[in-house]
Scaffold this motif. Structure first.
Motif, PDB file in Angstrom:
ATOM      1  N   LEU A 102       0.836  -1.204   0.000  1.00  0.00           N
ATOM      2  CA  LEU A 102       0.000   0.000   0.000  1.00  0.00           C
ATOM      3  C   LEU A 102       0.872   1.256   0.000  1.00  0.00           C
ATOM      4  CD1 LEU A 102      -2.754   1.348   0.099  1.00  0.00           C
ATOM      5  CD2 LEU A 102      -2.715   1.071   2.598  1.00  0.00           C
ATOM      6  N   ALA A 103       1.904   1.254   0.825  1.00  0.00           N
ATOM      7  CA  ALA A 103       2.809   2.412   0.875  1.00  0.00           C
ATOM      8  C   ALA A 103       3.462   2.643  -0.490  1.00  0.00           C
ATOM      9  CB  ALA A 103       3.862   2.215   1.952  1.00  0.00           C
ATOM     10  N   ALA A 104       3.886   1.565  -1.132  1.00  0.00           N
ATOM     11  CA  ALA A 104       4.526   1.691  -2.449  1.00  0.00           C
ATOM     12  C   ALA A 104       3.565   2.312  -3.467  1.00  0.00           C
ATOM     13  CB  ALA A 104       5.021   0.327  -2.928  1.00  0.00           C
ATOM     14  N   ILE A 105       2.321   1.892  -3.442  1.00  0.00           N
ATOM     15  CA  ILE A 105       1.328   2.460  -4.360  1.00  0.00           C
ATOM     16  C   ILE A 105       1.137   3.949  -4.073  1.00  0.00           C
ATOM     17  CG2 ILE A 105      -1.128   2.472  -4.979  1.00  0.00           C
ATOM     18  CD1 ILE A 105      -1.053  -0.620  -4.437  1.00  0.00           C
ATOM     19  N   MET A 106       1.040   4.286  -2.793  1.00  0.00           N
ATOM     20  CA  MET A 106       0.784   5.671  -2.418  1.00  0.00           C
ATOM     21  C   MET A 106       1.976   6.584  -2.706  1.00  0.00           C
ATOM     22  SD  MET A 106      -2.295   5.299  -1.726  1.00  0.00           S
ATOM     23  CE  MET A 106      -2.616   7.015  -1.366  1.00  0.00           C
ATOM     24  N   LEU A 107       3.147   6.004  -2.896  1.00  0.00           N
ATOM     25  CA  LEU A 107       4.347   6.789  -3.215  1.00  0.00           C
ATOM     26  C   LEU A 107       4.623   6.886  -4.717  1.00  0.00           C
ATOM     27  CD1 LEU A 107       6.677   5.542  -0.366  1.00  0.00           C
ATOM     28  CD2 LEU A 107       5.930   7.908  -0.746  1.00  0.00           C
ATOM     29  N   THR A 108       3.891   6.145  -5.517  1.00  0.00           N
ATOM     30  CA  THR A 108       4.115   6.120  -6.957  1.00  0.00           C
ATOM     31  C   THR A 108       3.560   7.374  -7.621  1.00  0.00           C
ATOM     32  OG1 THR A 108       4.006   3.715  -6.949  1.00  0.00           O
ATOM     33  CG2 THR A 108       3.701   4.791  -9.073  1.00  0.00           C
ATOM     34  N   ASN A 109       4.355   7.991  -8.473  1.00  0.00           N
ATOM     35  CA  ASN A 109       3.936   9.148  -9.286  1.00  0.00           C
ATOM     36  C   ASN A 109       3.378  10.306  -8.473  1.00  0.00           C
ATOM     37  OD1 ASN A 109       4.606   7.946 -11.798  1.00  0.00           O
ATOM     38  ND2 ASN A 109       2.740   6.729 -11.679  1.00  0.00           N
ATOM     39  N   THR A 110       4.010  10.595  -7.348  1.00  0.00           N
ATOM     40  CA  THR A 110       3.530  11.696  -6.512  1.00  0.00           C
ATOM     41  C   THR A 110       4.289  12.992  -6.761  1.00  0.00           C
ATOM     42  OG1 THR A 110       5.007  11.025  -4.723  1.00  0.00           O
ATOM     43  CG2 THR A 110       2.761  10.152  -4.678  1.00  0.00           C
ATOM     44  N   GLN A 111       5.304  12.966  -7.622  1.00  0.00           N
ATOM     45  CA  GLN A 111       6.142  14.152  -7.811  1.00  0.00           C
ATOM     46  C   GLN A 111       5.507  15.210  -8.709  1.00  0.00           C
ATOM     47  OE1 GLN A 111       6.882  11.072  -8.784  1.00  0.00           O
ATOM     48  NE2 GLN A 111       7.189  11.132 -10.978  1.00  0.00           N
ATOM     49  N   ASP A 112       4.548  14.878  -9.517  1.00  0.00           N
ATOM     50  CA  ASP A 112       3.968  15.848 -10.446  1.00  0.00           C
ATOM     51  C   ASP A 112       2.512  16.149 -10.110  1.00  0.00           C
ATOM     52  OD1 ASP A 112       6.284  16.178 -12.035  1.00  0.00           O
ATOM     53  OD2 ASP A 112       5.860  14.284 -13.039  1.00  0.00           O
ATOM     54  N   MET A 113       2.301  16.709  -8.917  1.00  0.00           N
ATOM     55  CA  MET A 113       0.952  17.085  -8.512  1.00  0.00           C
ATOM     56  C   MET A 113       0.947  18.602  -8.299  1.00  0.00           C
ATOM     57  SD  MET A 113      -0.262  13.940  -6.028  1.00  0.00           S
ATOM     58  CE  MET A 113       0.962  14.224  -4.736  1.00  0.00           C
ATOM     59  N   PRO A 114       0.401  19.359  -9.253  1.00  0.00           N
ATOM     60  CA  PRO A 114       0.399  20.820  -9.139  1.00  0.00           C
ATOM     61  C   PRO A 114      -0.201  21.292  -7.815  1.00  0.00           C
ATOM     62  CG  PRO A 114      -0.327  20.152 -11.308  1.00  0.00           C
ATOM     63  CD  PRO A 114      -0.234  18.904 -10.478  1.00  0.00           C
ATOM     64  N   GLY A 115       0.511  22.189  -7.152  1.00  0.00           N
ATOM     65  CA  GLY A 115       0.042  22.732  -5.887  1.00  0.00           C
ATOM     66  C   GLY A 115       0.469  21.940  -4.664  1.00  0.00           C
ATOM     67  N   CYS A 116       1.101  20.788  -4.875  1.00  0.00           N
ATOM     68  CA  CYS A 116       1.538  19.975  -3.737  1.00  0.00           C
ATOM     69  C   CYS A 116       2.899  20.472  -3.255  1.00  0.00           C
ATOM     70  CB  CYS A 116       1.628  18.502  -4.125  1.00  0.00           C
ATOM     71  SG  CYS A 116       2.064  17.440  -2.739  1.00  0.00           S
ATOM     72  N   LEU A 117       2.948  20.889  -1.993  1.00  0.00           N
ATOM     73  CA  LEU A 117       4.184  21.377  -1.409  1.00  0.00           C
ATOM     74  C   LEU A 117       4.904  20.278  -0.630  1.00  0.00           C
ATOM     75  CD1 LEU A 117       2.849  24.794  -0.084  1.00  0.00           C
ATOM     76  CD2 LEU A 117       4.074  24.334  -2.223  1.00  0.00           C
ATOM     77  N   SER A 118       4.152  19.308  -0.134  1.00  0.00           N
ATOM     78  CA  SER A 118       4.734  18.217   0.639  1.00  0.00           C
ATOM     79  C   SER A 118       3.773  17.040   0.628  1.00  0.00           C
ATOM     80  CB  SER A 118       4.983  18.677   2.080  1.00  0.00           C
ATOM     81  OG  SER A 118       5.500  17.627   2.870  1.00  0.00           O
ATOM     82  N   TYR A 119       4.325  15.847   0.415  1.00  0.00           N
ATOM     83  CA  TYR A 119       3.526  14.617   0.427  1.00  0.00           C
ATOM     84  C   TYR A 119       4.415  13.545   1.035  1.00  0.00           C
ATOM     85  CZ  TYR A 119       0.645  10.734  -1.217  1.00  0.00           C
ATOM     86  OH  TYR A 119      -0.142   9.615  -1.287  1.00  0.00           O
ATOM     87  N   ILE A 120       4.055  13.089   2.217  1.00  0.00           N
ATOM     88  CA  ILE A 120       4.891  12.143   2.953  1.00  0.00           C
ATOM     89  C   ILE A 120       4.059  10.933   3.334  1.00  0.00           C
ATOM     90  CG2 ILE A 120       6.255  11.798   5.059  1.00  0.00           C
ATOM     91  CD1 ILE A 120       6.715  14.890   4.978  1.00  0.00           C
ATOM     92  N   VAL A 121       4.609   9.760   3.063  1.00  0.00           N
ATOM     93  CA  VAL A 121       3.996   8.508   3.480  1.00  0.00           C
ATOM     94  C   VAL A 121       4.914   7.904   4.532  1.00  0.00           C
ATOM     95  CG1 VAL A 121       3.252   6.200   2.759  1.00  0.00           C
ATOM     96  CG2 VAL A 121       2.923   8.158   1.221  1.00  0.00           C
ATOM     97  N   ALA A 122       4.346   7.532   5.669  1.00  0.00           N
ATOM     98  CA  ALA A 122       5.143   6.975   6.763  1.00  0.00           C
ATOM     99  C   ALA A 122       4.450   5.745   7.332  1.00  0.00           C
ATOM    100  CB  ALA A 122       5.318   8.018   7.868  1.00  0.00           C
ATOM    101  N   SER A 123       5.250   4.774   7.749  1.00  0.00           N
ATOM    102  CA  SER A 123       4.671   3.612   8.418  1.00  0.00           C
ATOM    103  C   SER A 123       4.410   3.971   9.881  1.00  0.00           C
ATOM    104  CB  SER A 123       5.602   2.404   8.305  1.00  0.00           C
ATOM    105  OG  SER A 123       6.841   2.680   8.918  1.00  0.00           O
ATOM    106  N   ASP A 124       3.416   3.337  10.452  1.00  0.00           N
ATOM    107  CA  ASP A 124       3.069   3.557  11.855  1.00  0.00           C
ATOM    108  C   ASP A 124       3.819   2.515  12.686  1.00  0.00           C
ATOM    109  OD1 ASP A 124       1.816   3.467  14.410  1.00  0.00           O
ATOM    110  OD2 ASP A 124      -0.027   4.265  13.555  1.00  0.00           O
ATOM    111  N   PRO A 125       4.716   2.950  13.573  1.00  0.00           N
ATOM    112  CA  PRO A 125       5.500   1.983  14.340  1.00  0.00           C
ATOM    113  C   PRO A 125       4.690   1.195  15.364  1.00  0.00           C
ATOM    114  CG  PRO A 125       6.019   4.226  15.038  1.00  0.00           C
ATOM    115  CD  PRO A 125       5.094   4.331  13.862  1.00  0.00           C
ATOM    116  N   THR A 126       3.455   1.609  15.618  1.00  0.00           N
ATOM    117  CA  THR A 126       2.628   0.901  16.606  1.00  0.00           C
ATOM    118  C   THR A 126       1.547   0.034  15.977  1.00  0.00           C
ATOM    119  OG1 THR A 126       1.060   2.731  16.846  1.00  0.00           O
ATOM    120  CG2 THR A 126       3.012   2.759  18.280  1.00  0.00           C
ATOM    121  N   ASP A 127       1.428   0.081  14.654  1.00  0.00           N
ATOM    122  CA  ASP A 127       0.399  -0.700  13.963  1.00  0.00           C
ATOM    123  C   ASP A 127       0.997  -1.225  12.658  1.00  0.00           C
ATOM    124  OD1 ASP A 127      -1.785  -1.664  12.487  1.00  0.00           O
ATOM    125  OD2 ASP A 127      -3.110  -0.042  13.130  1.00  0.00           O
TER     126      ASP A 127
END
Length: 124
Positions: A46-71
């Motif tokens: 799921l994380a890999a999908i959510m990180l794919t092709n995220t660099q070309d989104m007009p107006g996006c200043l930051s997009y971070i995907v992180a794993s939850d260390p407790t889940d």
């Protein structure tokens, strides 16, 4: 005469602090922080999908995907956009639509979701 002078001074002071007020109000930036739950054992996919092709989104200043260390099945997505309209427009981008299509079968659900008004920080 004093009244006019006072009004001019108040107007000048308002103009001087306007940039600071705009920064304090987040310059209209729009933020989202959301927890996404993957089917058991599918968090990395799921994380890999959510990180794919995220660099070309007009107006996006930051997009971070992180794993939850407790889940072991949860990821957090933190986004900052120039404005809410840019975020809404991004949902129609072909690469975002494709990511949604790919992710849908392995999403078990959603956790907390917060809308924010970013004020600034490193990278913004």
């Amino acid at each position: 005469m004093d009244l006019i002078r006072r009004q001019v001074m108040i107007g000048a002071a308002a103009l001087a602090v306007a940039p600071a007020v705009a920064r304090a109000q987040g310059n209209g930036m729009y933020g989202l922080i959301g927890k996404m739950l993957a089917q058991t054992g599918q968090r990395d996919a799921l994380a890999a999908i959510m990180l794919t092709n995220t660099q070309d989104m007009p107006g996006c200043l930051s997009y971070i995907v992180a794993s939850d260390p407790t889940d072991e099945n949860a990821i957090w997505i933190t986004e900052v956009w120039t404005d809410q309209a840019s975020h809404h427009a991004s949902l129609q981008l072909p690469q975002v639509q494709e990511a949604i299509r790919q992710a849908r079968p392995i999403i078990a659900g959603f956790g907390e979701r917060f809308e924010t008004q970013p004020l600034g920080g490193v990278g913004l």
